[in-house]
Design a protein around this motif. Sequence first.
Motif, PDB file in Angstrom:
ATOM      1  N   LEU A 141      17.717 -14.920  39.757  1.00 34.00           N
ATOM      2  CA  LEU A 141      16.311 -15.160  39.397  1.00 34.00           C
ATOM      3  C   LEU A 141      15.667 -13.881  38.863  1.00 34.00           C
ATOM      4  CD1 LEU A 141      13.832 -17.047  39.398  1.00 34.00           C
ATOM      5  CD2 LEU A 141      13.489 -16.484  41.785  1.00 34.00           C
ATOM      6  N   TRP A 159       5.394 -22.331  49.808  1.00 36.37           N
ATOM      7  CA  TRP A 159       5.595 -21.664  48.527  1.00 36.37           C
ATOM      8  C   TRP A 159       6.941 -22.058  47.918  1.00 36.37           C
ATOM      9  CZ3 TRP A 159       2.271 -19.974  52.066  1.00 36.37           C
ATOM     10  CH2 TRP A 159       1.116 -19.325  51.652  1.00 36.37           C
ATOM     11  N   CYS A 168      10.489 -19.968  53.058  1.00 34.66           N
ATOM     12  CA  CYS A 168       9.194 -19.413  52.622  1.00 34.66           C
ATOM     13  C   CYS A 168       8.313 -19.257  53.849  1.00 34.66           C
ATOM     14  CB  CYS A 168       8.506 -20.301  51.589  1.00 34.66           C
ATOM     15  SG  CYS A 168       7.854 -21.849  52.215  1.00 34.66           S
ATOM     16  N   VAL A 221       9.148 -21.963  43.735  1.00 35.34           N
ATOM     17  CA  VAL A 221       9.175 -21.261  42.451  1.00 35.34           C
ATOM     18  C   VAL A 221       8.760 -22.210  41.323  1.00 35.34           C
ATOM     19  CG1 VAL A 221      10.583 -19.858  40.898  1.00 35.34           C
ATOM     20  CG2 VAL A 221      11.053 -19.843  43.344  1.00 35.34           C
ATOM     21  N   TYR A 222       7.768 -21.777  40.556  1.00 30.17           N
ATOM     22  CA  TYR A 222       7.315 -22.524  39.378  1.00 30.17           C
ATOM     23  C   TYR A 222       7.939 -21.877  38.145  1.00 30.17           C
ATOM     24  CZ  TYR A 222       3.559 -24.689  42.157  1.00 30.17           C
ATOM     25  OH  TYR A 222       2.848 -25.404  43.081  1.00 30.17           O
ATOM     26  N   TYR A 223       8.659 -22.669  37.360  1.00 29.31           N
ATOM     27  CA  TYR A 223       9.287 -22.160  36.127  1.00 29.31           C
ATOM     28  C   TYR A 223       8.563 -22.741  34.918  1.00 29.31           C
ATOM     29  CZ  TYR A 223      13.378 -21.115  39.115  1.00 29.31           C
ATOM     30  OH  TYR A 223      14.232 -20.661  40.099  1.00 29.31           O
ATOM     31  N   PHE A 235       6.240 -17.441  42.170  1.00 24.22           N
ATOM     32  CA  PHE A 235       6.461 -17.930  43.534  1.00 24.22           C
ATOM     33  C   PHE A 235       5.075 -18.245  44.072  1.00 24.22           C
ATOM     34  CE2 PHE A 235       7.630 -16.880  48.118  1.00 24.22           C
ATOM     35  CZ  PHE A 235       8.363 -18.040  48.294  1.00 24.22           C
ATOM     36  N   PRO A 264       7.852 -10.673  42.202  1.00 19.01           N
ATOM     37  CA  PRO A 264       7.709 -11.024  43.625  1.00 19.01           C
ATOM     38  C   PRO A 264       6.801 -10.037  44.344  1.00 19.01           C
ATOM     39  CG  PRO A 264       9.833  -9.999  43.225  1.00 19.01           C
ATOM     40  CD  PRO A 264       9.139 -10.055  41.894  1.00 19.01           C
ATOM     41  N   PHE A 299       9.128 -12.378  36.196  1.00 13.92           N
ATOM     42  CA  PHE A 299       9.053 -12.738  37.614  1.00 13.92           C
ATOM     43  C   PHE A 299       8.593 -11.515  38.389  1.00 13.92           C
ATOM     44  CE2 PHE A 299      11.511 -13.270  41.744  1.00 13.92           C
ATOM     45  CZ  PHE A 299      10.605 -14.163  42.289  1.00 13.92           C
ATOM     46  N   ILE A 348       7.759 -17.139  35.554  1.00 12.32           N
ATOM     47  CA  ILE A 348       8.238 -17.685  36.828  1.00 12.32           C
ATOM     48  C   ILE A 348       7.290 -17.173  37.915  1.00 12.32           C
ATOM     49  CG2 ILE A 348      10.179 -17.792  38.443  1.00 12.32           C
ATOM     50  CD1 ILE A 348      11.975 -16.869  36.035  1.00 12.32           C
ATOM     51  N   LEU A 384      12.797 -21.447  46.487  1.00 10.49           N
ATOM     52  CA  LEU A 384      13.253 -20.081  46.189  1.00 10.49           C
ATOM     53  C   LEU A 384      14.746 -19.994  46.468  1.00 10.49           C
ATOM     54  CD1 LEU A 384      12.151 -17.125  45.556  1.00 10.49           C
ATOM     55  CD2 LEU A 384      12.241 -16.783  48.033  1.00 10.49           C
TER      56      LEU A 384
END
Lengths: 302, 459
Positions: free
Chosen positions: B191, B165, B320, B167-169, B286, B214, B212, B284, B309
């Motif tokens: 973040l 995993w 991750c 982080v996609y921004y 994860f 999580p 975001f 964002i 991350l």
Amino acid sequence: MPEPPVRPSRIRKWLRKNGTGLLFISPWLVGFFCFTIGPFFSSVYLSFNSYDLVHRPVWVGAANYATLLHDDPMFWQSLWVTVKYAVVSVPVGIVVGVALAILLNTKVKGQTLFRTIFYLPSIVPAVANAVVFSWILNPEIGLINGILRSLGLEGPAWLNDPKWALWSLMLMGLWGVGGSMVIYLAGLQDIPIHLYEAATLDGASAYQRLRKVTLPLLTPVIFFNLVMGIIGSFQYFTEAFIMTNGGPEGSTSFYALYLFQRAWQYLDMGYACAMAWIVFVITMVITGIVFQSQKRWVHFGH
Amino acid sequence: MGIDQSPDSRPAWAGRLKAAGALLLVLAVIAVLAPPSPPELHHPGRIKVIFWHAFAGEWQPIYEGMVARFNASQTKYEVVPVSVPGDALTMKFLLSSAGGATPDILLDWDPILGTWTDKGLIRSYDSVMSPEERRAYLAETYPIVKRNSMYKGKIMAMIDGLDFWAVYYRLDHLKEVGVDKDHLPKSLEELVELGKRLDRYDDQHRLRRVGFLPQGLVGFAPAFGGGFNKNGRIVVDTPENLRAMQFLGQIQKRLGYDTITRFTSSLAADAGPNMPLIAGNYSIMFDGEWRVKQVAQYKPDLPYIVAPLPAPAGGKPNACNTAPNYLVIPTAAKCPKGAWEFAKYCVGIQHPEEGGRHMGEMGWVPDNPSIARSKAYQAYLRKYPQYKVFVDLMTSPNLGMFPQGSLQKFVTDEISKAEDGVLRGTLSPENALKTVETHLDAERERLRKLGQPVLEGRT
């Protein structure tokens, strides 16, 4: 001295009479003995064993039963959820089923069409029902909350809310009431018309005819559906498995769901067999009580 | 005296004979009209290796294409792939084990390794590998792949795809608040702050976009230095895991559980052209490495970037959880040697080019550096450069794993329940973790009472 005629034994007589029929139902008989009666009795033995499906069962005496009754809070929680479901959904299902049947028994135009429409949902597979209701009960894009929103109301999160999840499944259960409705309808049509004519001549109102004629003579059918409803409630599984998987916060952790989890996810087959036998006994006891009570309220018309 | 010709006077056996004749006739008609089953083997002279997997839809032809290439490369074995519905795979395997008619090899992504090993359902690869192959495997495989494949000192699985995993921004969303790809958050706290600035509500104050969000204790615990396996035992209630749980609870509290439930239930689909990253539901995310290929397939011009991350204060960078696809050989396999031949080809051992091609086609990260360096995989990386983040994560020392041992399914379920309680606000993070430990102890005790061995953890 002539020999006395040979008399065929009773068994041979019986076989001669029923042999052809038995031959025709033999595929079913084989399945019944191998896949129903066999597992039924082997589960008694397995319930006294520790068995993980892979290794040989190990005899543990009554330990499975003792652990379930004394050391397993999930057992009691799941039983309680199932009892709650049965207590609400069975009577509500009967009331709605009888009411629908009475409505559909009136002579109106398009009666057959209405009967078909109300019966149709009960032939939809449980899995398809569950998927459709997952959308209907979606808190944001679901049909029910959409309607409520158009009326200025904000509906609950239904299946995601511990206060509402069980009620949602009960509500959904009414969707399949068409099956029992058809049986009520058949029961209604069995009531002799002359009883209604006599009641009308005696000046009975529609409500009085319902109370004094229809409902008493429908009690054998209600009794049948009550017994089937109780048994069905203790076996409730598919919808809960697909839609909530026991959540949120254990509010829909039905007995059958927990049994399945113990058997197939934790490989505790002996324990699951003990659970199955406990619920069997509970169902038998409740059914026995209902059978005892029927003398007081079921009218068989004699 | 005439002969009575009424039907009742016929001998009884005549009726039964007719019935049996009718039954036989029906069976004969069925046997004649029933279509023949398709030939299972394309190369009848070879040894059959039955392989169960759960790939369906668009993934099935890709995966089975690799199987066809293996068969084409062989003169001795033929692998027969059988796609089994994912939900039913584990249950079907257990039933087949009870009946002694298992496949020769199967791929499962459920957390099964500890349970199946402890129950004796699967055999160790050590029994089919040559000493040289074993040495090479241990020397060349990435450490995290080895950790996932081994249990109690034995190689119990080959890892055909290990999920990571990162982080996609969404760069277009970041631009709205004046952030670009060169100024990404340096810590988890930054973040979270950035995420807050990206939340969007409509005029009725409904959440329409989440900056975001999580979720998942198992996924975030490694970033806080947490984990679930310690000294051969499952552990849950640790200070690091508690910090991770508190972090998840705080974010949820800020947005409100009901608000989030309604928002997530409105999302169209987890995959496909309406997946949340493409639809812009989140700015964002994860998420796992498979998203790179999905984005390329459905929205190749999506402006996004992937990065590891960032660590929380006092936490671990490049962390991750990892989730493997296990290729395991059942104990009752009829052809374990053939299964091993296939497993080698599948994950690229001794076949790095084929491994590189397979891993690329499936959107996975390779098991060892020689596959990563293969021409096929390098070509794949050039095509999907975002993937490099995941390949680099392979060597991170801060990667986590699911709880291991016989109770892994039980504890994973308990962790999910505990997290649900925290997110709903009905349990404090402290109580939630303690509850899991209490339930875990109760389950160990229950099993002891029932005479079942409680085996857990890797040693």
